[in-house]
Structure formats: structure tokens, C-alpha cells
Scaffold this motif. Structure first.
Motif, PDB file in Angstrom:
ATOM      1  N   TRP A 186     -27.302 -49.652 -26.267  1.00  0.00           N
ATOM      2  CA  TRP A 186     -27.337 -50.856 -25.410  1.00  0.00           C
ATOM      3  C   TRP A 186     -26.197 -50.815 -24.381  1.00  0.00           C
ATOM      4  CZ3 TRP A 186     -23.809 -55.236 -26.002  1.00  0.00           C
ATOM      5  CH2 TRP A 186     -24.151 -56.325 -25.214  1.00  0.00           C
ATOM      6  N   THR A 204     -30.361 -57.706 -21.049  1.00  0.00           N
ATOM      7  CA  THR A 204     -30.513 -57.732 -22.505  1.00  0.00           C
ATOM      8  C   THR A 204     -31.921 -58.089 -23.029  1.00  0.00           C
ATOM      9  OG1 THR A 204     -28.171 -57.896 -22.863  1.00  0.00           O
ATOM     10  CG2 THR A 204     -29.551 -58.797 -24.603  1.00  0.00           C
ATOM     11  N   HIS A 208     -33.663 -55.663 -25.677  1.00  0.00           N
ATOM     12  CA  HIS A 208     -34.141 -56.156 -26.977  1.00  0.00           C
ATOM     13  C   HIS A 208     -35.583 -55.713 -27.211  1.00  0.00           C
ATOM     14  CE1 HIS A 208     -35.318 -58.994 -30.121  1.00  0.00           C
ATOM     15  NE2 HIS A 208     -34.020 -59.021 -30.428  1.00  0.00           N
ATOM     16  N   GLN A 209     -36.387 -55.826 -26.154  1.00  0.00           N
ATOM     17  CA  GLN A 209     -37.798 -55.435 -26.248  1.00  0.00           C
ATOM     18  C   GLN A 209     -37.913 -53.935 -26.595  1.00  0.00           C
ATOM     19  OE1 GLN A 209     -39.637 -55.930 -22.442  1.00  0.00           O
ATOM     20  NE2 GLN A 209     -41.495 -56.817 -23.322  1.00  0.00           N
ATOM     21  N   ALA A 212     -36.765 -53.390 -30.272  1.00  0.00           N
ATOM     22  CA  ALA A 212     -37.757 -53.879 -31.244  1.00  0.00           C
ATOM     23  C   ALA A 212     -38.997 -52.984 -31.233  1.00  0.00           C
ATOM     24  CB  ALA A 212     -38.138 -55.322 -30.919  1.00  0.00           C
TER      25      ALA A 212
END
Ligand code: FVH
Length: 296
Positions: A186, A204, A208-209, A212
Motif C-alpha cells: 500500500w 486508499t 482496498h479493492q 480484497a
């Protein structure tokens, strides 16, 4: 299973984590006895209803189980060594961090002295203790875990991994590896997009996508690893390496640190040199299973 909340417990070690553990037992209603080398750390817990033991032995005698949470295994040995004859018949739950060799050695040492021993690892920070977010791993003899799970439940989401006492420590470091890998990836992304004036908060949701979505691949890839067969139904390792080269070039062109992508590519290049370029990504597990050749 013992799941009533009047089971007496003892906590040895009242650092930040030990205080949180004792507080969670108290809130759940367990008669809680505490001991710490520096007695002043017990003040608040005593005000909340904990009993202060004068000695480690007194603490051991007060609890149906004794949770130990100190800095490290040598500290634990220093505490328990002088009172080894008192350990017979006691259940020790060690939530001190360490490695799997230390955990197995401590289990052997404690069991030789007639104690029952569960090793554990806390995957949480002190404020989360006592909530479902606090994942606490345990390993050791199953009957010991099952007999006390109802009591340990006061500490968080309590999980049993298996009879091998080293498993909690191994899952602990494996979890940390996952955590730092995601965080570092990240941060690499944050550094890249920042060169175009994009701030971390804007980037972000996308990050996150991706994280996940990538996590969703793991179960299928685990099946490939466990069967030793790596059909490249999605992308070959050769294709991944093309993307890695691009990531390195872009990072360097923008003045962003490229050490992480270079590490990715070095591992993948070795797997390709071993003839795995046409296989799927998790074939890299073979490189992860070997001793490091750099950064030693
Ligand atoms: N705090 C956290 O977020 C992490 C989460 C993941 C797991 N860790 C592990 O938990 C162990 C304890 O961590 P801590 O945060 O409670 O650590 P401290 O606040 O520094 O407290 C250390 C306690 O250990 C006692 N102690 C140290 N050496 C000895 C010794 N030789 N004899 C007796 N007690 C000893 C110390 O006593 P005192 O200094 O207050 O007298 C504290 O009670 C650790 O393994 C983390 O990795 C926490």
C-alpha cells in the motif's frame, strides 16, 4: 467445557497487554488474581476488583488457569524457574510472544514439571482485548484447550490450531508477514500516486479493492499449492514478471523506491529460471520455501 464466569483466573505479567487481559477477565466476572514484578502496575486492576498476589506461587495457586504475558520467553523462564516444583497440575496459558522453537521448548519444560501448557499468540493490541476483534491463537493439547475455552473466551475470539505447541508462534509470524506485506504494498502505491498529486486518502479505496480482490484468490491458489499443480488459468508467471518490470521502471523513473518490486521480480526470475514461467503465480512458494540468498 468450562464456560461459567466464576472460574478463578490468574494473570502473571501486567504490562500493557497483561493489564488488558486481566481487565477483560474482570469485566467478564472472573475472580482475577494478578501478579507483576513491579507491583504498582496492579493498582488500577485492584481498584477494579482484582486480588494482588504477593508471589508468583500465590498467583498460580489462585487460578484454575494462569495466563502469563511477559516480555519474552527468557523472562518467563526467570519467573517460573525458581518455583518449578509448584507447577505440577497447573494449567499455564502462555501469551508471551516468541518463536516456535521457544514455544516447543517451554512446553516440554513445563510438562516435565507436571504442568499442562498451552502456548498462544495475541493478534491484537491491548484496547481490542475482550472484543471479537482480538484474535487469540492457542496450540497444545486439545483437551486442555477445550476444558478452558469457555474461560479464555473472555479475552476475545479464541482459536485452537492444533496439538503442536509451536503452531501459535508460527501463525503469529505468518500473520505479521501478511500484515507487513499488505502495508508495504500500500505504501509503495501511495508513493507512486503521490507523484501525480494524489493523496493517500484518495488512493486508499482503490487500494482496498485490490487487496480484497487479491485475497479472494487465496483459497483457489492454496488448492494448487496443496496439490502441487499450477495450471495458469488466469496468468502465467512470465506475464506477471512483465508487469513487475513495468512497476520497477515506473518507480525508478518517478524517483520512488523500487526495492520491494525488485524483490518480487528477483523471486519470480528464479522460479522462471527453474522452468516455472508457464505456471501460475503460487508456484513461487517453492522459492519461499528455500533459505534466503540475499538480505541475510
Ligand atoms: N502490546 C501489544 O500490542 C502486543 C500485541 C501482541 C502481543 N504482544 C506481546 O505480549 C507480551 C507483553 O507485551 P506488553 O505490551 O504487555 O509489554 P510490556 O508493557 O513491555 O510489559 C512487559 C511485562 O513483562 C514483565 N517482565 C519483563 N521481564 C521480566 C522479568 N525478568 N521478570 C518478571 N517480569 C518481567 C514486565 O514486568 P515489569 O517491568 O512491569 O516489572 C511487564 O509486566 C510480549 O511478548 C509482546 O510481544 C503485545
Amino acid at each position: 467445557m468450562n464456560n461459567n464466569t466464576d472460574t478463578p483466573v490468574a494473570i502473571i505479567g501486567l504490562g500493557l497487554m497483561g493489564q488488558a487481559l486481566a481487565g477483560a477477565f474482570l469485566r467478564a466476572g472472573h475472580p482475577t488474581t494478578v501478579w507483576n514484578r513491579t507491583t504498582s502496575k496492579a493498582t488500577e486492576l485492584v481498584a477494579d476488583g482484582a486480588q494482588l498476589a504477593a508471589t508468583v506461587t500465590d498467583a498460580l495457586k489462585a487460578g484454575s488457569l494462569t495466563v502469563i504475558c511477559v516480555t519474552d520467553y527468557p523472562a518467563m523462564r526467570q519467573l517460573l524457574g525458581p518455583i518449578e516444583t509448584e507447577l505440577k497440575g497447573r494449567l499455564l496459558v502462555n501469551l508471551t510472544s516468541g518463536d516456535s522453537t521457544q514455544a516447543r521448548a517451554m512446553a516440554g519444560w513445563a510438562e516435565e514439571r507436571g504442568a499442562r501448557y498451552l502456548d498462544g499468540a495475541i493478534m491484537a493490541i491491548p484496547p481490542a482485548i475482550g472484543t471479537v476483534d482480538a484474535v487469540i491463537l492457542h496450540s497444545g493439547r486439545k483437551p486442555d484447550f477445550e476444558a478452558h475455552k469457555g474461560t479464555l473466551d473472555a479475552l476475545g475470539t479464541v482459536t485452537y490450531l492444533g496439538e503442536d505447541h509451536g503452531l501459535s508462534a508460527l501463525y503469529d509470524v505468518a500473520g505479521l508477514s501478511m500484515m507487513w506485506s499488505v502495508l508495504n504494498a500500500w505504501l509503495q502505491g501511495v508513493a507512486l500516486v503521490s507523484t501525480a498529486g494524489v493523496d493517500a486518502a484518495t488512493f486508499t479505496p482503490f487500494a482496498h479493492q485490490v487487496a480484497a480482490g487479491t485475497a479472494d484468490w487465496l483459497a483457489g491458489y492454496a488448492e494448487q499449492i496443496d496439490t502441487g499443480s499450477y495450471p495458469a488459468d488466469d496468468a502465467t508467471l512470465d506475464t506477471h514478471v512483465g508487469g513487475m518490470a513495468h512497476l520497477i521502471e515506473e518507480s525508478e523513473a518517478l524517483g520512488v523506491n523500487a526495492e520491494l518490486p525488485r524483490l518480487f521480480k528477483a523471486l519470480a526470475d528464479r522460479a522462471i529460471a527453474a522452468g516455472h514461467g508457464g505456471k501460475s503465480y503460487p508456484v513461487l512458494v517453492e522459492e519461499f520455501g528455500k533459505q534466503s540468498t540475499v538480505y541475510r
